[in-house]
Design an enzyme around this catalytic site. Structure first.
Site, PDB file in Angstrom:
ATOM      1  N   GLY A 193       0.843  -1.191   0.000  1.00 46.44           N
ATOM      2  CA  GLY A 193       0.000   0.000   0.000  1.00 46.44           C
ATOM      3  C   GLY A 193       0.875   1.236   0.000  1.00 46.44           C
ATOM      4  N   HIS A 248       7.316  -4.097   1.705  1.00 45.27           N
ATOM      5  CA  HIS A 248       7.465  -3.088   0.652  1.00 45.27           C
ATOM      6  C   HIS A 248       8.153  -1.884   1.285  1.00 45.27           C
ATOM      7  CE1 HIS A 248       4.451  -5.166  -1.847  1.00 45.27           C
ATOM      8  NE2 HIS A 248       4.733  -4.330  -2.825  1.00 45.27           N
ATOM      9  N   GLU A 254      10.491   2.255  -2.020  1.00 38.24           N
ATOM     10  CA  GLU A 254       9.925   2.378  -3.362  1.00 38.24           C
ATOM     11  C   GLU A 254       9.559   3.842  -3.583  1.00 38.24           C
ATOM     12  OE1 GLU A 254       6.130   0.474  -3.758  1.00 38.24           O
ATOM     13  OE2 GLU A 254       6.106   0.581  -5.946  1.00 38.24           O
ATOM     14  N   ASP A 295       6.078  -7.192 -10.245  1.00 39.18           N
ATOM     15  CA  ASP A 295       5.163  -6.397  -9.425  1.00 39.18           C
ATOM     16  C   ASP A 295       3.725  -6.598  -9.907  1.00 39.18           C
ATOM     17  OD1 ASP A 295       4.680  -4.909  -7.194  1.00 39.18           O
ATOM     18  OD2 ASP A 295       5.209  -2.968  -8.065  1.00 39.18           O
TER      19      ASP A 295
HETATM   20  O1  LIG Z   1       4.266  -1.548  -5.904  1.00 37.56           O
HETATM   21  C1  LIG Z   1       3.434  -1.557  -4.985  1.00 37.56           C
HETATM   22  N1  LIG Z   1       3.677  -0.873  -3.840  1.00 37.56           N
HETATM   23  C2  LIG Z   1       2.834  -0.867  -2.798  1.00 37.56           C
HETATM   24  N2  LIG Z   1       1.674  -1.528  -2.811  1.00 37.56           N
HETATM   25  C3  LIG Z   1       1.353  -2.210  -3.920  1.00 37.56           C
HETATM   26  C4  LIG Z   1       2.194  -2.263  -5.039  1.00 37.56           C
HETATM   27  N3  LIG Z   1       1.591  -2.991  -5.980  1.00 37.56           N
HETATM   28  C5  LIG Z   1       0.429  -3.407  -5.467  1.00 37.56           C
HETATM   29  N4  LIG Z   1       0.266  -2.935  -4.221  1.00 37.56           N
HETATM   30  C6  LIG Z   1      -0.890  -3.105  -3.331  1.00 37.56           C
HETATM   31  O2  LIG Z   1      -0.874  -4.421  -2.809  1.00 37.56           O
HETATM   32  C7  LIG Z   1      -2.199  -4.881  -2.712  1.00 37.56           C
HETATM   33  C8  LIG Z   1      -2.239  -6.370  -2.523  1.00 37.56           C
HETATM   34  O3  LIG Z   1      -1.745  -7.065  -3.631  1.00 37.56           O
HETATM   35  C9  LIG Z   1      -2.848  -4.321  -3.978  1.00 37.56           C
HETATM   36  O4  LIG Z   1      -4.243  -4.295  -3.879  1.00 37.56           O
HETATM   37  C10 LIG Z   1      -2.227  -2.934  -4.041  1.00 37.56           C
HETATM   38  O5  LIG Z   1      -3.011  -2.018  -3.290  1.00 37.56           O
HETATM   39 ZN   LIG Z   2       4.560  -4.661  -4.954  1.00 30.74          ZN
END
Ligand SMILES: O=c1[nH]cnc2c1ncn2[C@@H]1O[C@H](CO)[C@@H](O)[C@H]1O
Ligand SMILES: [Zn+2]
Length: 387
Positions: free
Chosen positions: A188, A215, A218, A307
């Protein structure tokens, strides 16, 4: 379709890249649906807010809407995919297709993540969500095998960092460990939602000997990476690309690592790098300028990931094609990234080793010998035999 760009020297071609055994550690289930499936599921569940019901246009829409330069805007596109993933059948189908698509792309091992808390609107329980996704992955693995491709998929359960369910999701991941779930993650919007808000979840996981990734690094820089590692104890970094802010490259080509960057490299902390996604959210300006080039040169534990295949209109093969074009990578580089990823997976050590020795290394050896024979054939064909 664009034609295949010319690649110099012994750069692998598109077909070789696809056939090479690849390992994927960072792929979101709700970011990888086929556009046609989004349309089908919207119709079946009565969701009427899709921007278009033409699959081709919808694919394009996701890609363009995600191409916004900010992580927050990028994440808005998930409201549509999550909306159509609220029933058991939808989850089974999306997970099955995910496994089949990854196998067709030459992925031999993948950890695919999703946030169970986002799939409860149709009345499913957290457990039912996890079981439906697991069923889909297993069906997809079997379908791939029947088509002659072997892939193994493990699930990572994600908690949303702006919400307050991380401990509950961590407990869920622990309960379903050895039943298809291999780890935990938080995702998120990063800015304003530090990982330390979820310390209780991470502490629980560590005490129960579980693996997790976060995460971090980023959309937000070093403090986020530092917290993820030194406060939360993450095994891997989701993206982690901003570690570059702690690396100084001098004019004479020498490099100085700050303490955090040195720690990340010394401890072999895996970086789940996702080049195309980073370009879309503004974390990198171009493939050629993506920090993965430097991180690979400096021998960080770098891995290549997708991703969100739908939002970034990508596959793991396509990520590698971009890197081959930008950095002149060869099959040896691809093998290095794939072994790095396999070493960093959350399945047991003996199984990782078996994947490396019995699948990855022989796969690259076969591709390299193909290339060698082709070279020999073309050289002997063009030379005039003497005497
Ligand atoms: O690159 C990213 N950075 C942060 N959150 C992300 C990224 N890609 C997806 N999601 C988040 O992770 C949730 C669960 O899969 C997705 O619904 C999205 O809100
Ligand atoms: Zn991600």
């Amino acid at each position: 379709m664009t034609s295949q760009p010319a690649r110099p020297g012994n750069a692998p071609g598109r077909d070789q890249i696809r056939r090479a055994p690849k390992v994927l550690l960072h792929d979101h289930l709700d970011g990888g649906l086929r556009p046609a499936t989004v349309v089908d599921l919207a119709r079946a569940t009565g969701y009427d807010r899709l921007p278009t019901t033409d699959p081709e246009k919808l694919g394009l829409w996701f890609r363009e809407a995600a191409d916004s330069g900010s992580l927050e805007r990028y994440l808005e596109t998930f409201s549509h995919t999550v909306a159509v993933m609220q029933t058991r059948d939808a989850l089974v189908r999306v997970a099955r297709e995910c496994a089949e698509d990854l196998a067709a792309d030459g992925v031999v091992y993948a950890e695919v993540r999703y946030a169970p808390e986002q799939h409860l609107e149709g009345g499913l329980s957290l457990e039912e969500v996890v079981e439906a996704v697991d069923e889909g992955f297993r069906e997809g693995e079997r379908a791939a095998l029947a088509a002659g491709r072997r892939v193994r998929i493990g699930a990572l359960l994600t908690a949303m960092r702006h919400a307050a369910r991380s401990l509950e999701i961590a407990e869920l991941a622990d309960r379903y460990r050895d039943a298809g779930v291999v780890g935990f993650d938080i995702a998120g919007a990063e800015a304003g939602h530090p990982p330390t808000r979820h310390l209780d979840a991470f502490e629980f996981l560590k005490r129960a000997d579980n693996h997790f990734t976060i995460h971090a690094g980023e959309a937000f820089g070093l403090p986020s990476i530092w917290q993820a590692l030194q406060w939360c104890g993450a095994d891997r970094l989701g993206h982690g690309v901003r570690i570059i802010d702690d690396i100084e490259v001098h004019e004479d080509g020498t490099v100085a690592l700050g303490r955090l960057a040195a720690y990340v490299r010394d401890k072999r902390i895996p970086l789940e790098l996702c080049p195309s996604s980073n370009l879309q959210t503004g974390a990198a300006a171009s493939y050629a300028e993506h920090p993965i080039g430097l991180l690979r040169r400096l021998h960080f534990r770098a891995t290549v990931n997708t991703d969100n295949r739908l939002m970034s209109h990508t596959t793991l093969s396509r990520e590698f094609e971009h890197l081959v074009d930008a950095f002149g990578y060869t099959l040896d580089d691809m093998q290095w990234f794939s072994v790095n990823a396999m070493k960093s997976a959350f399945i047991p050590f003996d199984e990782r080793l078996a994947m490396i020795n019995d699948v990855i290394k022989p796969g690259y050896a076969a591709l390299k010998s193909e290339w060698l024979f082709r070279q020999t054939a073309s050289t002997s064909g063009s030379s005039t035999p003497e005497g």
